[in-house]
Design an enzyme around this catalytic site. Structure first.
Site, PDB file in Angstrom:
ATOM      1  N   GLU A 106      35.213  25.365  42.521  1.00  0.00           N
ATOM      2  CA  GLU A 106      35.008  25.237  41.130  1.00  0.00           C
ATOM      3  C   GLU A 106      34.074  23.813  40.747  1.00  0.00           C
ATOM      4  O   GLU A 106      34.441  22.906  41.257  1.00  0.00           O
ATOM      5  CB  GLU A 106      36.202  25.141  40.378  1.00  0.00           C
ATOM      6  CG  GLU A 106      36.199  25.105  38.879  1.00  0.00           C
ATOM      7  CD  GLU A 106      37.325  25.806  38.126  1.00  0.00           C
ATOM      8  OE1 GLU A 106      37.466  25.844  36.926  1.00  0.00           O
ATOM      9  OE2 GLU A 106      38.212  26.360  38.660  1.00  0.00           O
ATOM     10  N   THR A 167      35.181  31.746  35.337  1.00  0.00           N
ATOM     11  CA  THR A 167      36.476  31.611  35.317  1.00  0.00           C
ATOM     12  C   THR A 167      36.882  31.269  33.571  1.00  0.00           C
ATOM     13  O   THR A 167      35.985  31.175  32.771  1.00  0.00           O
ATOM     14  CB  THR A 167      36.998  30.586  36.293  1.00  0.00           C
ATOM     15  OG1 THR A 167      38.780  30.580  36.111  1.00  0.00           O
ATOM     16  CG2 THR A 167      36.386  29.159  35.704  1.00  0.00           C
TER      17      THR A 167
END
Length: 332
Positions: A106, A167
């Site tokens: 991420e 996400t």
């Protein structure tokens, strides 16, 4: 309904049955859990890396990341940032030794409204993986599903061949924009949607088929399959195994070790609930969303607005905690 020991020997566990219909992904930074449940892919986020980095078993990775940050030099802030990126990649590289597929890493949630910042950070992470001998085909870069994040994903996919996992996805508008951007994969959050409805409504429990998070992912899956989008739908953030079973047939599902354990010990017949054939027969209208339309449609969904902002804040807070932990080591 209990299953007799004799039948259980012949029957596969729910987890093994699920793997016939859906790609199972482990939502963890813990290598032991990955070894145990043998998923195809694995996903990480700042919260999972923070939790894993505090375990004594992974202290060596933390030390290596800090040493890397110090070696590159620069200001203390730059050293910590470089150590943080390196730590994410070290965890990802170790996970890739244990799975045949891809790992999701991420980008800092504090860049969620900075398109160029996300592109630069994503490319930096890919470069770090390359230094470790890992090609970009085995990495999914996770980006927040803000308008800026989705457009960053579009550029990374089209111009750099970097695969993205979008996400913190809660609204149908986010899903439509991601499909139009041509990203590799989306992660709609099932459990956090349920959390919002339980906290803000009179109803405190839902049957799996009526679960608001399950219904959201089902609609997105059906929309993508009906209109031929290649973007993978990966349900995420589950609160119970009922939600998972209700999404059997979804492209991918990323599941925590706790719920993987429960599924591995359950022996009932699992029937797919999602299918391309049924999706193509759905009565859905194709949408096109430019920035103004996206912002309007997303803003109309109170749950999605609140959960997206809350999710960004929480991931950002854990990134700050991770940096503080690394700072102690950098200045030692």
């Amino acid at each position: 309904m209990s299953v007799s020991p004799v039948k259980r020997q012949k029957m596969e566990s729910v987890l093994d049955q699920l793997k016939h219909h859906t790609t199972v992904v482990a939502d963890t930074g813990d290598f032991n859990a990955i070894d145990e449940y043998k998923p195809l892919d694995a996903t990480t986020n700042p919260s999972l890396i923070l939790a894993a980095a505090q375990m004594p078993a992974y202290q060596e990775l933390v030390d290596d990341a800090v040493a890397y940050g110090k070696k590159l030099g620069g200001s203390e802030e730059e050293q910590i940032k470089n150590a943080c990126d390196k730590l994410f990649v070290l965890f990802g590289a170790e996970i890739l030794k244990r799975i045949p597929g891809r790992v999701s890493t991420e980008v800092d949630a504090r860049l969620s409204f900075d398109k160029e910042g996300m592109i630069q950070r994503a490319r930096r992470l890919i470069d770090l993986y390359k230094e470790a001998g890992i090609g970009k085909d085995r990495i999914l870069i996770k980006l927040s599903s803000t308008w800026e994040g989705i457009q960053a994903g579009k550029v990374l996919e089209a111009e750099y061949g970097i695969h993205c996992n979008m996400t913190l996805l809660f609204s149908f508008a986010q899903a439509v924009a991601c499909a139009e951007a041509g990203v590799t994969l989306i992660s709609p959050f099932v459990g956090r949607i349920l959390d919002w409805y339980v906290a803000n409504g009179d109803k405190k429990s839902y049957e799996p088929s009526e679960d608001p998070g399950v219904k959201s992912v089902t609609k997105i899956y059906n929309y993508y399959k009906k209109f031929g989008y290649k973007t993978i739908v990966m349900g995420a953030s589950f609160r119970n195994t009922g939600e998972i079973k209700a999404l059997t047939g979804c492209d991918y599902l990323t599941i925590s070790p706790k719920l993987l354990a429960e599924l591995s010990k359950e022996y009932v017949k699992l029937t797919p609930t999602l299918s391309v054939k049924e999706a193509q027969a759905c009565d859905l209208e194709k949408l096109h969303l430019d920035e103004k339309a996206f912002r309007w449609h997303h803003n109309e969904d109170q749950m999605a607005v609140e959960k997206l902002s809350d999710g960004i804040r929480k991931f950002a807070a854990d990134a700050v905690k991770l940096e503080r932990m690394l700072k102690v080591n950098v200045t030692a």
